[in-house]
Design an enzyme around this catalytic site. Structure first.
Site, PDB file in Angstrom:
ATOM      1  N   GLU A 186      12.632  -9.622   1.484  1.00 41.50           N
ATOM      2  CA  GLU A 186      11.847  -8.489   1.996  1.00 41.50           C
ATOM      3  C   GLU A 186      12.633  -7.207   1.756  1.00 41.50           C
ATOM      4  O   GLU A 186      13.811  -7.125   2.122  1.00 41.50           O
ATOM      5  CB  GLU A 186      11.591  -8.684   3.487  1.00 41.50           C
ATOM      6  N   TYR A 224      11.160   8.542   1.464  1.00 44.63           N
ATOM      7  CA  TYR A 224      11.082   7.516   0.426  1.00 44.63           C
ATOM      8  C   TYR A 224      11.802   7.874  -0.865  1.00 44.63           C
ATOM      9  O   TYR A 224      11.868   7.051  -1.785  1.00 44.63           O
ATOM     10  CB  TYR A 224       9.615   7.205   0.124  1.00 44.63           C
ATOM     11  N   HIS A 243      12.617  -2.798   1.860  1.00 44.61           N
ATOM     12  CA  HIS A 243      12.029  -1.533   2.299  1.00 44.61           C
ATOM     13  C   HIS A 243      12.926  -0.401   1.823  1.00 44.61           C
ATOM     14  O   HIS A 243      14.156  -0.502   1.889  1.00 44.61           O
ATOM     15  CB  HIS A 243      11.884  -1.483   3.821  1.00 44.61           C
ATOM     16  N   ARG A 278      13.222   4.407  12.277  1.00 45.74           N
ATOM     17  CA  ARG A 278      11.921   5.080  12.265  1.00 45.74           C
ATOM     18  C   ARG A 278      11.144   4.746  13.533  1.00 45.74           C
ATOM     19  O   ARG A 278      11.700   4.274  14.513  1.00 45.74           O
ATOM     20  CB  ARG A 278      11.170   4.678  10.995  1.00 45.74           C
ATOM     21  N   PRO A 282       0.803  -1.223   0.000  1.00 37.50           N
ATOM     22  CA  PRO A 282       0.000   0.000   0.000  1.00 37.50           C
ATOM     23  C   PRO A 282       0.838   1.275   0.000  1.00 37.50           C
ATOM     24  O   PRO A 282       1.904   1.339   0.599  1.00 37.50           O
ATOM     25  CB  PRO A 282      -0.817  -0.109   1.291  1.00 37.50           C
ATOM     26  N   ASN A 283       0.331   2.235  -0.716  1.00 37.18           N
ATOM     27  CA  ASN A 283       0.876   3.592  -0.809  1.00 37.18           C
ATOM     28  C   ASN A 283       2.162   3.695  -1.630  1.00 37.18           C
ATOM     29  O   ASN A 283       2.636   4.800  -1.867  1.00 37.18           O
ATOM     30  CB  ASN A 283       1.090   4.211   0.583  1.00 37.18           C
ATOM     31  N   ALA A 313       3.221  -1.064   4.934  1.00 40.32           N
ATOM     32  CA  ALA A 313       2.717  -1.085   6.307  1.00 40.32           C
ATOM     33  C   ALA A 313       2.222  -2.462   6.732  1.00 40.32           C
ATOM     34  O   ALA A 313       2.225  -2.780   7.924  1.00 40.32           O
ATOM     35  CB  ALA A 313       1.606  -0.045   6.475  1.00 40.32           C
ATOM     36  N   ARG A 330       5.065  11.008  -2.284  1.00 40.19           N
ATOM     37  CA  ARG A 330       4.849  10.756  -0.856  1.00 40.19           C
ATOM     38  C   ARG A 330       6.143  10.916  -0.070  1.00 40.19           C
ATOM     39  O   ARG A 330       7.110  10.200  -0.298  1.00 40.19           O
ATOM     40  CB  ARG A 330       4.341   9.318  -0.698  1.00 40.19           C
ATOM     41  N   ASN A 347       7.755  -5.985  -0.924  1.00 37.51           N
ATOM     42  CA  ASN A 347       7.708  -4.835  -0.046  1.00 37.51           C
ATOM     43  C   ASN A 347       6.256  -4.685   0.380  1.00 37.51           C
ATOM     44  O   ASN A 347       5.472  -4.015  -0.292  1.00 37.51           O
ATOM     45  CB  ASN A 347       8.203  -3.561  -0.738  1.00 37.51           C
TER      46      ASN A 347
END
Length: 136
Positions: A101, A26, A103, A110, A13-14, A80, A21, A77
């Site tokens: 995985e 990012y 990111h 974070r 998502p996103n 969230a 964003r 990825n």
């Protein structure tokens, strides 16, 4: 002639908002640019790369299931969902494909809630914190 390796890249998502964003977190690279670079890199390495992004968890899980017969490995990825989704964990376990995985940001630098990954112990590796290069 050998069959090329088939890699499916799944974005959560996103991630369709990359480039717009929170560029300080990012980066400014768009998802389309990331996907194009992965397809090109795959071709250079003799691999077929397929990319998919969705903001809908069920569609993401369906893509994992489809990869069971169309891919040799996954780059994921979950965004969230990484921190919350047992359903995504179960989907990855159900297909028994090696998965990496990824990111864009270093999740450990974070918020504390981002430090936990529901899939960290079932993937073959984790790469994070290198922006768009994390995928490569």
């Amino acid at each position: 002639m050998t069959t090329p390796h088939r890699i499916t890249v799944l974005h959560g998502p996103n991630l369709n908002r990359l480039g717009l964003r929170e560029p300080a977190v990012y980066g400014s690279t768009t998802l389309e640019a990331i996907d194009a670079s992965l397809v090109a890199l795959g071709a250079d390495l003799g691999c077929v790369v397929t990319c998919f992004q969705t903001n809908h968890e069920g569609a993401w899980i369906d893509a994992v299931h489809a990869a069971a017969t169309s891919a040799d490995g996954l780059i994921v990825n979950p965004g969230a969902w990484t921190h919350t989704s047992i359903a995504i964990r179960d989907a990855l376990l159900s297909v028994a494909l090696p998965a990496i995985e990824v990111h864009l940001s270093n999740v450990y630098a974070r918020e504390a809630f981002r430090h936990h990954s529901t899939i960290a112990d079932i993937v073959v590796g984790r790469i994070m914190g290198f922006g768009a290069e994390s995928y490569r």
